[in-house]
Scaffold this motif. Structure first.
Motif, short mmCIF file in Angstrom:
data_model
loop_
_atom_site.label_atom_id
_atom_site.label_comp_id
_atom_site.label_asym_id
_atom_site.label_seq_id
_atom_site.Cartn_x
_atom_site.Cartn_y
_atom_site.Cartn_z
N GLU A 158 -1.82 5.52 5.25
CA GLU A 158 -2.17 4.49 4.27
C GLU A 158 -1.90 3.10 4.85
O GLU A 158 -2.67 2.17 4.62
N ARG A 189 0.83 -1.21 0.00
CA ARG A 189 0.00 0.00 0.00
C ARG A 189 0.86 1.25 0.00
O ARG A 189 0.56 2.23 -0.70
N TRP A 207 1.01 4.09 -2.89
CA TRP A 207 0.76 5.49 -2.57
C TRP A 207 1.88 6.38 -3.09
O TRP A 207 1.63 7.41 -3.72
N SER A 236 -4.53 2.46 7.78
CA SER A 236 -5.92 2.29 7.37
C SER A 236 -6.21 0.86 6.94
O SER A 236 -7.24 0.31 7.25
N GLU A 247 0.91 11.25 5.82
CA GLU A 247 -0.19 10.78 4.95
C GLU A 247 0.08 9.36 4.47
O GLU A 247 -0.81 8.52 4.45
N GLY A 248 1.32 9.09 4.11
CA GLY A 248 1.69 7.74 3.68
C GLY A 248 1.57 6.74 4.81
O GLY A 248 1.13 5.60 4.60
#
Length: 83
Positions: free
Chosen positions: A74, A12, A16, A77, A70-71
């Motif tokens: 990922e 993921r 990203w 989540s 932000e990564g």
């Protein structure tokens, strides 16, 4: 110890990073220039043949103009969804 290179979380994160680069219409060579590395560094990173350490990850994100947090979200989540 568990190897993260082929983990779903690593996949993921790679996806990203690649999508961030592609959204900017930046080639692997252009990103490699910003990172002052050979273009094979970017290719191997995006293909999952190479893992970034924390410092490399932050520099990679800065070169892309994205927030490293932000990564990381990922990764989080997807792992929460699997629990």
């Amino acid at each position: 110890m568990f190897k993260s290179l082929n983990s779903p979380e690593h996949d993921r994160l790679r996806a990203w990073l690649k999508s961030c680069r592609e959204r900017q219409n930046m080639t692997m060579r252009e990103l490699a220039e910003k990172l002052d590395t050979p273009h094979s560094f970017v290719g191997k990173t995006e293909q999952g043949e190479r893992r970034l350490d924390v410092v490399e990850y932050v520099r990679y994100c800065k070169a892309l103009g994205v927030d490293p947090a932000e990564g990381l979200s990922e990764i989080g989540s997807g792992s929460r969804a699997n629990k």
